[in-house]
Design a protein around this motif. Structure first.
Motif, PDB file in Angstrom:
ATOM      1  N   LEU A  58       0.919  -1.421  -0.750  1.00  0.00           N
ATOM      2  CA  LEU A  58       0.244   0.228   0.068  1.00  0.00           C
ATOM      3  C   LEU A  58       0.640   1.304  -0.269  1.00  0.00           C
ATOM      4  O   LEU A  58       1.920   0.966  -0.152  1.00  0.00           O
ATOM      5  CB  LEU A  58      -0.817   0.195   1.506  1.00  0.00           C
ATOM      6  CG  LEU A  58      -2.000  -0.893   1.364  1.00  0.00           C
ATOM      7  CD1 LEU A  58      -2.462  -1.185   2.789  1.00  0.00           C
ATOM      8  CD2 LEU A  58      -2.786  -1.140   0.240  1.00  0.00           C
ATOM      9  N   ALA A  59       0.407   2.523  -0.721  1.00  0.00           N
ATOM     10  CA  ALA A  59       0.669   3.222  -0.737  1.00  0.00           C
ATOM     11  C   ALA A  59       0.218   4.534   0.740  1.00  0.00           C
ATOM     12  O   ALA A  59      -0.979   4.465   0.731  1.00  0.00           O
ATOM     13  CB  ALA A  59       1.292   4.018  -2.274  1.00  0.00           C
ATOM     14  N   LEU A  79      -4.967   5.617   1.195  1.00  0.00           N
ATOM     15  CA  LEU A  79      -3.974   4.127   1.114  1.00  0.00           C
ATOM     16  C   LEU A  79      -4.249   3.732  -0.710  1.00  0.00           C
ATOM     17  O   LEU A  79      -5.218   4.465  -0.650  1.00  0.00           O
ATOM     18  CB  LEU A  79      -4.845   3.497   2.262  1.00  0.00           C
ATOM     19  CG  LEU A  79      -4.284   3.913   3.547  1.00  0.00           C
ATOM     20  CD1 LEU A  79      -5.114   2.773   4.546  1.00  0.00           C
ATOM     21  CD2 LEU A  79      -2.800   3.597   3.905  1.00  0.00           C
ATOM     22  N   GLN A  80      -3.293   4.058  -1.168  1.00  0.00           N
ATOM     23  CA  GLN A  80      -3.501   2.982  -2.239  1.00  0.00           C
ATOM     24  C   GLN A  80      -3.273   2.155  -2.930  1.00  0.00           C
ATOM     25  O   GLN A  80      -1.600   1.549  -2.141  1.00  0.00           O
ATOM     26  CB  GLN A  80      -3.038   4.195  -3.318  1.00  0.00           C
ATOM     27  CG  GLN A  80      -2.850   4.120  -4.619  1.00  0.00           C
ATOM     28  CD  GLN A  80      -2.827   5.094  -5.778  1.00  0.00           C
ATOM     29  OE1 GLN A  80      -2.012   6.282  -5.016  1.00  0.00           O
ATOM     30  NE2 GLN A  80      -3.094   5.081  -6.738  1.00  0.00           N
ATOM     31  N   PRO A  81      -4.077   0.498  -2.742  1.00  0.00           N
ATOM     32  CA  PRO A  81      -3.002  -0.519  -3.762  1.00  0.00           C
ATOM     33  C   PRO A  81      -1.905  -0.356  -4.114  1.00  0.00           C
ATOM     34  O   PRO A  81      -2.726  -0.006  -5.722  1.00  0.00           O
ATOM     35  CB  PRO A  81      -3.731  -1.518  -3.581  1.00  0.00           C
ATOM     36  CG  PRO A  81      -5.602  -1.201  -3.233  1.00  0.00           C
ATOM     37  CD  PRO A  81      -4.916   0.630  -3.184  1.00  0.00           C
TER      38      PRO A  81
END
Length: 83
Positions: free
Chosen positions: A30-31, A41-43
């Motif tokens: 996750l970023a 949160l970005q996968p």
């Protein structure tokens, strides 16, 4: 609203419903993207090797020379003025 508590070592648990909706599995990356006062949160579904071949080139590339040029430029930028 889904809420999670920050643990002793900075770890958080992602609520089950969110994990299911995003299809997150153990080991997924996750970023944490900062947007002003918020964090999103970005996968991360792809890694750099997934993009291999996505940029057309006209001739073979000398990656050792490219890496050396990057190192040289970084060294030049970090050198004190006048050196």
């Amino acid at each position: 609203m889904n809420v999670s508590k920050v643990g002793r070592r900075g770890q958080i648990a992602i609520p089950r419903l969110i994990r299911q909706e995003l299809n997150l599995q153990e080991g997924d990356r996750l970023a944490f993207v900062r947007r002003g006062d918020e964090v999103v949160l970005q996968p991360l579904r792809k890694n750099l090797s997934d993009f291999r071949g996505s940029v057309p080139v006209s001739e073979p590339q000398d990656f050792d020379a490219i890496r050396q040029e990057v190192l040289d430029r970084r060294a030049y930028r970090s050198a004190p003025d006048g050196d």
